[in-house]
Design an enzyme around this catalytic site. Structure first.
Site, PDB file in Angstrom:
ATOM      1  CD  GLU A 106     -14.366  35.903  74.073  1.00 19.37           C
ATOM      2  OE1 GLU A 106     -13.475  36.014  73.207  1.00 19.37           O
ATOM      3  OE2 GLU A 106     -15.566  36.035  73.826  1.00 19.37           O
ATOM      4  CD  GLU A 126     -12.350  40.027  72.477  1.00 19.47           C
ATOM      5  OE1 GLU A 126     -12.321  40.833  73.432  1.00 19.47           O
ATOM      6  OE2 GLU A 126     -12.358  38.785  72.637  1.00 19.47           O
TER       7      GLU A 126
HETATM    8  N1  CAA Z   1      -3.121  37.474  67.153  1.00 23.15           N
HETATM    9  C1  CAA Z   1      -2.040  37.476  66.346  1.00 23.15           C
HETATM   10  N2  CAA Z   1      -0.884  38.103  66.656  1.00 23.15           N
HETATM   11  C2  CAA Z   1      -0.828  38.758  67.828  1.00 23.15           C
HETATM   12  C3  CAA Z   1      -1.921  38.798  68.719  1.00 23.15           C
HETATM   13  C4  CAA Z   1      -3.110  38.112  68.346  1.00 23.15           C
HETATM   14  N3  CAA Z   1      -4.188  38.076  69.136  1.00 23.15           N
HETATM   15  N4  CAA Z   1      -1.563  39.532  69.793  1.00 23.15           N
HETATM   16  C5  CAA Z   1      -0.292  39.904  69.602  1.00 23.15           C
HETATM   17  N5  CAA Z   1       0.158  39.445  68.420  1.00 23.15           N
HETATM   18  C6  CAA Z   1       1.512  39.584  67.858  1.00 23.15           C
HETATM   19  C7  CAA Z   1       1.918  41.032  67.650  1.00 23.15           C
HETATM   20  O1  CAA Z   1       1.502  41.492  66.386  1.00 23.15           O
HETATM   21  C8  CAA Z   1       3.422  40.934  67.776  1.00 23.15           C
HETATM   22  O2  CAA Z   1       3.903  40.427  66.557  1.00 23.15           O
HETATM   23  P1  CAA Z   1       5.353  40.862  66.005  1.00 23.15           P
HETATM   24  O3  CAA Z   1       6.330  40.465  67.063  1.00 23.15           O
HETATM   25  O4  CAA Z   1       5.459  40.147  64.723  1.00 23.15           O
HETATM   26  O5  CAA Z   1       5.259  42.371  65.827  1.00 23.15           O
HETATM   27  C9  CAA Z   1       3.635  39.849  68.827  1.00 23.15           C
HETATM   28  O6  CAA Z   1       2.423  39.112  68.849  1.00 23.15           O
HETATM   29  C10 CAA Z   1       3.897  40.383  70.229  1.00 23.15           C
HETATM   30  O7  CAA Z   1       2.868  41.304  70.562  1.00 23.15           O
HETATM   31  P2  CAA Z   1       3.160  42.666  71.334  1.00 23.15           P
HETATM   32  O8  CAA Z   1       4.363  43.333  70.760  1.00 23.15           O
HETATM   33  O9  CAA Z   1       1.892  43.438  71.357  1.00 23.15           O
HETATM   34  O10 CAA Z   1       3.519  42.111  72.789  1.00 23.15           O
HETATM   35  P3  CAA Z   1       3.280  42.814  74.185  1.00 23.15           P
HETATM   36  O11 CAA Z   1       3.896  41.925  75.185  1.00 23.15           O
HETATM   37  O12 CAA Z   1       3.678  44.231  74.142  1.00 23.15           O
HETATM   38  O13 CAA Z   1       1.691  42.804  74.434  1.00 23.15           O
HETATM   39  C11 CAA Z   1      -0.515  41.853  74.476  1.00 23.15           C
HETATM   40  C12 CAA Z   1       1.007  41.616  74.642  1.00 23.15           C
HETATM   41  C13 CAA Z   1      -1.023  42.773  75.599  1.00 23.15           C
HETATM   42  C14 CAA Z   1      -1.208  40.517  74.569  1.00 23.15           C
HETATM   43  C15 CAA Z   1      -0.769  42.514  73.106  1.00 23.15           C
HETATM   44  O14 CAA Z   1      -0.105  41.786  72.103  1.00 23.15           O
HETATM   45  C16 CAA Z   1      -2.223  42.589  72.714  1.00 23.15           C
HETATM   46  O15 CAA Z   1      -2.933  43.461  73.170  1.00 23.15           O
HETATM   47  N6  CAA Z   1      -2.644  41.673  71.827  1.00 23.15           N
HETATM   48  C17 CAA Z   1      -3.985  41.692  71.289  1.00 23.15           C
HETATM   49  C18 CAA Z   1      -4.975  41.207  72.305  1.00 23.15           C
HETATM   50  C19 CAA Z   1      -6.333  41.178  71.682  1.00 23.15           C
HETATM   51  O16 CAA Z   1      -6.839  42.158  71.180  1.00 23.15           O
HETATM   52  N7  CAA Z   1      -6.963  40.012  71.729  1.00 23.15           N
HETATM   53  C20 CAA Z   1      -8.247  39.815  71.124  1.00 23.15           C
HETATM   54  C21 CAA Z   1      -8.053  39.055  69.861  1.00 23.15           C
HETATM   55  S1  CAA Z   1      -9.556  38.928  68.986  1.00 23.15           S
HETATM   56  C22 CAA Z   1     -10.392  37.698  69.748  1.00 23.15           C
HETATM   57  O17 CAA Z   1      -9.923  37.065  70.653  1.00 23.15           O
HETATM   58  C23 CAA Z   1     -11.731  37.502  69.131  1.00 23.15           C
HETATM   59  C24 CAA Z   1     -12.609  36.626  69.851  1.00 23.15           C
HETATM   60  O18 CAA Z   1     -13.347  37.007  70.720  1.00 23.15           O
HETATM   61  C25 CAA Z   1     -12.733  35.255  69.421  1.00 23.15           C
END
Ligand code: CAA
Length: 701
Positions: A106, A126
């Site tokens: 975004e 999301e």
């Molecule tokens: N916020 C906080 N922590 C997060 C995070 C986030 N958005 N995304 C990942 N993390 C953390 C994980 O919990 C993990 O923490 P630990 O090492 O303590 O376990 C660390 O970051 C690494 O994450 P992954 O093990 O998942 O790393 P990866 O390389 O396998 O994957 C990724 C990377 C594809 C980005 C995956 O982390 C992911 O899918 N993250 C979430 C993405 C998501 O859903 N974003 C939307 C957030 S909500 C939002 O943005 C709302 C809005 O519209 C305003």
């Protein structure tokens, strides 16, 4: 630590998002970003901006851990931050590498030009957290790309490749080489051209489609019915995208924010965020730190080429690891290999695998009838008949042949891994790997830790889970391990309820409506009733004579009704159709069984059905926790979400119980114990936590 790292390249100001590990757009980062943009706007030496991510990605979006907390006063929200980029009079270019997800994408959509590095993935996931893109994603994306595509991406949460994003119009340019250099070049070019910045809010690519087809949103919502069952977020996503076509941009943003706020405070989102973190937590094992050296698995051997062994073998071939498959008889081996080939061919025919990839995978499988062929394998997985004597005999042979240091795994679903390990001279290398059927499809892997399994062995099988795309959960040795031990409670109570007054279709409907893919009786018919019958007969002698036992399932099996495969089980089936049809014959049989057991049938509410099925399951989870057979409550949730179809939007059974309140669960179990006897005794841990006003999530082992 600077949340935004500033670098100058000529007249271009590079702003690197810096919030490890995933550049979550937390309060400090948003404040720093808005401040840097404002200062850059006022600085005459700056002609353009480039936004990029420090470390391994651009940004994974909002910092999920911040949800529900209040940021320091005056902190800009993500919409403010994105608006400050979009409204900049100087061009703002994104240099995207790794991942741009959720608020990360975004943010990029708020910039004026997007350059992506090769292998980058972008998307708005999301919805998988029970929320919606709440920082303009539902308003900007349909202005940039085809409307149906925007709906599909937002409601599925799918991350797509940079090439697909480029084709769709999300990414403007895929960098050949260094993405930052390409973005700087683009920023310099845009600044020199001097044209007004191209703002996503002013585009209208997807909007016309809705004017031509007013039923578009309603029709789209209908296509989600199956995947979105029981959830609110996907429908809120559709409403917000629709708002992009009926409201002006600013009103659309406001509407999106309102819908986002409703979702983010609801249990659905809390549950799905819990599941997200639980899936990551599961890899953390207190006495096997991440620094433990794990063995490299470059080759595997599977003993047994039945449905299970074949499915396990496919997992290895799918990721390029060669597998030797052992069967005693050539004919059985041929049949097993044919079954694997058939499975792959099926995927090819659906267009989900190329013929070339299938040939490569088949090429990695080698069949043998001589056990000596396992000698070079880094891991040997035994997947033969579930009988202790047979398993022990095979393990003695494996011990004699497998190379030193190989991991020796048993795919048992019920048997004592320690007893199996004891027949070898290397119990430290022995471990359980409990795959779920069909093993090539189901994502759950219960890794069973034996009393003597070494940390290295455990680290290796936990890593292996990741390598073969499974969600691996470490559990201890007990009958049924974690998942099946809890399942047993649920199955038993469902059968008792039948005797007490309900019919299978009522139980199945309650469980389906709760969100499981199907209820226990439909599931039994699908899996085959004969397997459980055989186990019950084998274990009949172990059952205390004063313990309640429902014989309804046995009566059904005695009639040769083994479920779908025989055209009848708990339900009847019409030829070539898997739809369960309630059968009056079964109703009579059940009523007779109640009479025989001296039970007067009564009306039972749906609410009681649900509690009777699921509270004992949760109660067993509590026993498992207090016995130390699962590391934490959330590990049990991961097992149930990935192995048994427990609805993700309820978080898993232990999280679900926490949301209900453990006092209610405990009090109900206490009543059941008084009414139904010993099998319903509340777990000590449940009682303790309930009395202390605590939750399972508070339990630290
Ligand atoms: N916020 C906080 N922590 C997060 C995070 C986030 N958005 N995304 C990942 N993390 C953390 C994980 O919990 C993990 O923490 P630990 O090492 O303590 O376990 C660390 O970051 C690494 O994450 P992954 O093990 O998942 O790393 P990866 O390389 O396998 O994957 C990724 C990377 C594809 C980005 C995956 O982390 C992911 O899918 N993250 C979430 C993405 C998501 O859903 N974003 C939307 C957030 S909500 C939002 O943005 C709302 C809005 O519209 C305003």
């Amino acid at each position: 630590m600077n949340a935004v790292i500033e670098e100058r390249r000529g007249s271009v100001l590079i702003l690197k998002l810096n919030n490890p590990p995933v550049n979550g757009l937390g309060a400090a980062l948003r404040t720093a970003l808005v401040g840097a943009i404002k200062a850059g706007q006022e600085n005459n030496e700056i002609a353009a901006f480039v936004i990029s991510g420090e470390g391994r990605m651009y940004s994974a979006g909002a910092d999920i851990r911040e949800f529900g907390t209040t940021p320091p006063a005056g902190t800009p929200d993500l919409n403010d931050a994105i608006n400050s980029l979009e409204m900049s009079s100087k061009p703002v270019v994104s240099a995207i590498h790794g991942v741009a997800a959720g608020g990360g994408l975004e943010l990029a959509l708020g910039t004026h030009y997007r350059v992506g590095a090769a292998k980058t993935r972008v998307g708005l996931p999301e919805v998988t957290l029970g929320i919606l893109p709440g920082a303009g994603g539902t308003q900007r994306l349909p202005r940039l790309i085809d409307m149906t595509k925007a709906l599909e991406l937002i409601t599925s949460g799918r991350l797509i490749s940079v090439d697909e994003a480029h084709k769709l119009g999300i990414i403007d340019e895929v960098a050949d080489g260094d993405v930052l250099e390409a973005a700087i070049e683009a920023a310099e070019r845009l600044a020199t051209e001097g044209a007004a910045p191209r703002r996503s809010r002013d585009q209208a690519v997807g909007l016309a489609a809705a004017k031509d087809n007013p039923a578009l949103f309603e029709d789209f919502a209908k296509t989600m019915a199956k995947a979105a069952r029981g959830m609110n977020a996907p429908y809120a996503c559709v409403r917000c995208v629709e708002a992009a076509t009926t409201m002006n941009f600013d009103d659309g943003l406001k509407y999106e924010r309102e819908e986002f706020t409703k979702l983010v405070t609801a249990t659905e989102s809390a549950a799905m965020r819990h599941a997200f973190f639980a899936e990551r937590e599961v890899a953390k094992i207190p006495d096997v730190p991440a620094t433990t050296s794990a063995k490299d698995i470059k080759s595997a051997a599977i003993i047994g080429c039945g449905t299970m062994g074949g499915g396990i073998a496919m997992n290895f071939a799918n990721v390029g690891i060669p597998v030797t498959i052992i069967e005693t008889e050539q004919a059985a081996l041929d049949r097993g290999l044919e079954r694997i080939k058939g499975n792959y061919a099926n995927t090819v025919s659906k267009g989900r695998l190329s013929q070339d990839a299938m040939d490569k995978r088949m090429g990695l499988l080698t069949g043998a009838t001589d056990m000596q062929a396992i000698g070079d394998a880094d891991i040997v997985i035994e997947a033969v008949f579930e009988e202790m004597i047979v398993k022990k005999e095979i393990f003695s042979k494996i011990d004699a042949i497998a190379k030193p240091g190989a991991i020796l795994a048993t795919n048992t679903s019920t048997l004592d891994v320690d007893e199996i390990a004891a027949v070898t001279k290397r119990p430290e290398d022995v471990v359980g790997t409990h795959f779920f059927s069909p093993a090539n499809v189901m994502r759950l892997l219960e890794n069973v830790r034996g009393a003597k399994s070494s940390p290295e062995t455990i680290a290796t099988v936990m890593n292996l889970g990741k390598t073969i795309n499974k969600v691996a959960v470490l559990v201890g040795v007990c009958d049924g391990f974690v998942g099946n031990r809890m399942l047993h409670q649920y199955g038993r109570e469902a059968n008792f309820l039948i005797e007490e007054g309900v019919l299978p279709q009522q139980v199945d409907k309650v469980i389906f409506d709760f969100g499981f893919p199907m209820g226990p009786f439909t599931m039994g018919d699908m899996a085959g009733l004969d397997i459980g019958w055989a186990v019950r007969k084998r274990k009949a002698a172990e059952r205390p004579s004063n313990q309640r036992y429902s014989a309804v399932a046995d009566r059904i099996c005695e009639q040769g009704r083994f479920g779908q495969k025989t055209g009848a089980g708990w339900y009847r089936y019409e030829a070539g159709n898997r739809t369960p049809i309630p059968d009056p014959e079964i109703e009579s049989l059940i009523i007779q069984a109640s009479k025989n057991a001296g039970i007067e049938r009564r009306e039972i509410s749906d609410e009681e059905v649900l509690k009777r099925c699921l509270y004992p399951l949760v109660n067993e989870g509590a026993k498992i926790l207090e016995e130390g057979l699962a590391i934490r409550a959330s590990d049990i949730d991961v097992i149930w979400v990935h192995g048994y179809g427990f609805p993700r939007y309820h978080g898993g059974p232990m999280f679900w119980a926490d949301t209900i309140g453990l006092d209610e669960v405990y009090e109900t179990m206490r009543r059941y114990h008084a009414e139904h006897g010993e099998l319903m005794r509340p777990a000590g841990l449940l009682e303790k936590l309930a009395k202390e006003g605590k939750k399972f999530s508070d339990f630290k082992g």
